[in-house]
Write a protein that holds these residues in place. Structure first.
Motif, PDB file in Angstrom:
ATOM      1  N   THR A 222       0.817  -1.455  -0.097  1.00  0.00           N
ATOM      2  CA  THR A 222      -0.305  -0.201  -0.053  1.00  0.00           C
ATOM      3  C   THR A 222       0.556   1.091   0.311  1.00  0.00           C
ATOM      4  OG1 THR A 222      -1.783  -1.458   1.705  1.00  0.00           O
ATOM      5  CG2 THR A 222      -1.490   1.562   1.413  1.00  0.00           C
ATOM      6  N   ALA A 223       0.882   2.029  -1.343  1.00  0.00           N
ATOM      7  CA  ALA A 223       1.840   2.803  -0.869  1.00  0.00           C
ATOM      8  C   ALA A 223       0.955   4.172  -0.218  1.00  0.00           C
ATOM      9  CB  ALA A 223       0.845   4.099  -2.982  1.00  0.00           C
ATOM     10  N   ASN A 224       1.843   4.611   0.680  1.00  0.00           N
ATOM     11  CA  ASN A 224       1.441   6.075   1.286  1.00  0.00           C
ATOM     12  C   ASN A 224       1.206   7.420   1.241  1.00  0.00           C
ATOM     13  OD1 ASN A 224       0.503   3.970   3.682  1.00  0.00           O
ATOM     14  ND2 ASN A 224       2.569   3.046   4.767  1.00  0.00           N
ATOM     15  N   SER A 225       2.126   7.587   0.309  1.00  0.00           N
ATOM     16  CA  SER A 225       2.784   8.063  -0.769  1.00  0.00           C
ATOM     17  C   SER A 225       2.683   7.888  -1.352  1.00  0.00           C
ATOM     18  CB  SER A 225       3.092   8.789   0.112  1.00  0.00           C
ATOM     19  OG  SER A 225       4.673   8.977  -0.268  1.00  0.00           O
ATOM     20  N   ASN A 226       3.140   9.031  -2.328  1.00  0.00           N
ATOM     21  CA  ASN A 226       3.648   8.346  -4.418  1.00  0.00           C
ATOM     22  C   ASN A 226       4.803   7.771  -3.569  1.00  0.00           C
ATOM     23  OD1 ASN A 226       1.513   9.773  -5.882  1.00  0.00           O
ATOM     24  ND2 ASN A 226       2.868  11.410  -5.748  1.00  0.00           N
ATOM     25  N   ALA A 227       4.906   6.657  -4.271  1.00  0.00           N
ATOM     26  CA  ALA A 227       6.247   5.832  -3.761  1.00  0.00           C
ATOM     27  C   ALA A 227       6.571   4.939  -4.859  1.00  0.00           C
ATOM     28  CB  ALA A 227       6.044   4.680  -3.042  1.00  0.00           C
ATOM     29  N   GLU A 228       7.911   4.906  -5.029  1.00  0.00           N
ATOM     30  CA  GLU A 228       8.215   4.116  -6.220  1.00  0.00           C
ATOM     31  C   GLU A 228       9.236   3.242  -5.680  1.00  0.00           C
ATOM     32  OE1 GLU A 228      11.919   4.576  -9.415  1.00  0.00           O
ATOM     33  OE2 GLU A 228      11.312   6.491  -8.809  1.00  0.00           O
ATOM     34  N   ILE A 229       9.039   2.004  -5.982  1.00  0.00           N
ATOM     35  CA  ILE A 229       9.321   0.790  -5.203  1.00  0.00           C
ATOM     36  C   ILE A 229      10.361  -0.501  -5.898  1.00  0.00           C
ATOM     37  CG2 ILE A 229       8.464  -1.441  -3.679  1.00  0.00           C
ATOM     38  CD1 ILE A 229       6.190   0.254  -3.001  1.00  0.00           C
ATOM     39  N   LEU A 230      11.092  -0.694  -5.766  1.00  0.00           N
ATOM     40  CA  LEU A 230      11.956  -2.247  -6.292  1.00  0.00           C
ATOM     41  C   LEU A 230      11.714  -3.607  -5.765  1.00  0.00           C
ATOM     42  CD1 LEU A 230      13.565  -3.477  -8.323  1.00  0.00           C
ATOM     43  CD2 LEU A 230      15.669  -2.443  -6.706  1.00  0.00           C
ATOM     44  N   LEU A 231      11.597  -4.119  -5.964  1.00  0.00           N
ATOM     45  CA  LEU A 231      11.305  -5.644  -6.082  1.00  0.00           C
ATOM     46  C   LEU A 231      11.669  -6.773  -6.854  1.00  0.00           C
ATOM     47  CD1 LEU A 231       6.958  -6.516  -5.387  1.00  0.00           C
ATOM     48  CD2 LEU A 231       8.078  -5.387  -3.792  1.00  0.00           C
TER      49      LEU A 231
END
Length: 239
Positions: A222-231
């Motif tokens: 869940t994004a709590n702000s605009n978010a960029e995530i690497l999995l």
């Protein structure tokens, strides 16, 4: 589910003037026996290189090396004859195998280049060295997962000699995503928050935090702000 949390401010910090690097795992002069690797994920360096500066020619062997530029332009040259500029939106991979030498420099004199350098132990040693680079559409990760790496030569993204899958996502605040682990029996997932804030499998995370999970089938974001995530899904056992 087993987890491990690496807050951004607990990483190794190496400031050489021209290079400022944050090390999630032990690297160079940063040694922490509790943070040697996450499965076959050996290195996750968050590098900032000053204008016209960089890494001179140096060797690697038997490692899969992935570079993900975040800002600026990175100039690459190697002894296989490759010369290239990689920039935000590109993914670069190098299978060091029996041995390569290469250099990396900031191609811009006036602004820093920022990039993630990732090393993964391969499942095949002494392979013929190889280089690849692709440009991805950033729109293809907007509020969804964009696969950028896999073990398969015909999949989206680059490929490496390892049973690993990497995905990027660019989420708007309040958006939810679920990642299904490809090989839950053998693999774990290490999430790195490139930008913003998110909750992943119940853990609140902030920019540049790392969170490893294993013995789980799914990763809920869940994004709590605009978010960029690497999995990064990787085997948990060294082969």
């Amino acid at each position: 589910m087993n987890t491990i949390l690496h807050k951004a401010n607990t990483r190794g910090d190496a400031n050489h003037g021209w290079l400022h690097s944050k090390h999630t795992f032990s690297f160079a002069n940063y040694h922490n026996p509790e943070r040697m690797n996450f499965g076959v994920l050996r290195v996750l360096n968050d590098d900032v290189v000053s204008g016209n500066m960089g890494f001179g020619t140096h060797p690697h062997r038997d490692m899969e090396i992935i570079s993900i530029p975040l800002e600026g332009d990175l100039k690459h040259a190697d002894n296989m004859g490759n010369e290239a500029i990689i920039k935000s939106g590109d993914i670069q991979v190098m299978s060091a195998g029996t041995g390569v030498t290469h250099s990396e420099y900031n191609n811009n004199p006036n602004k820093p280049v920022k990039f993630l350098q990732i090393w993964v132990f391969p499942n095949k040693r002494h392979v013929t060295p190889r280089y690849d680079q692709i440009t991805l559409r950033r729109a293809d990760r907007k509020n969804k997962l964009q696969q950028i790496l896999s073990p398969n030569t015909n999949d989206a993204g680059v490929w490496i000699h390892q049973n690993a899958w990497f995905n990027l996502t660019d989420l708007d605040r309040g958006k939810n995503l679920q990642y299904t682990v490809q090989d839950p029996k053998n693999n774990g997932v290490y999430a790195f928050i490139v930008k913003g804030d998110a909750t992943i499998n119940g853990q609140d995370l902030n920019q540049r935090d790392g969170f490893g999970m294993w013995n789980t089938d799914t990763v809920k974001i869940t994004a709590n702000s605009n978010a960029e995530i690497l999995l990064m899904e990787v085997p948990m056992e060294l082969s």
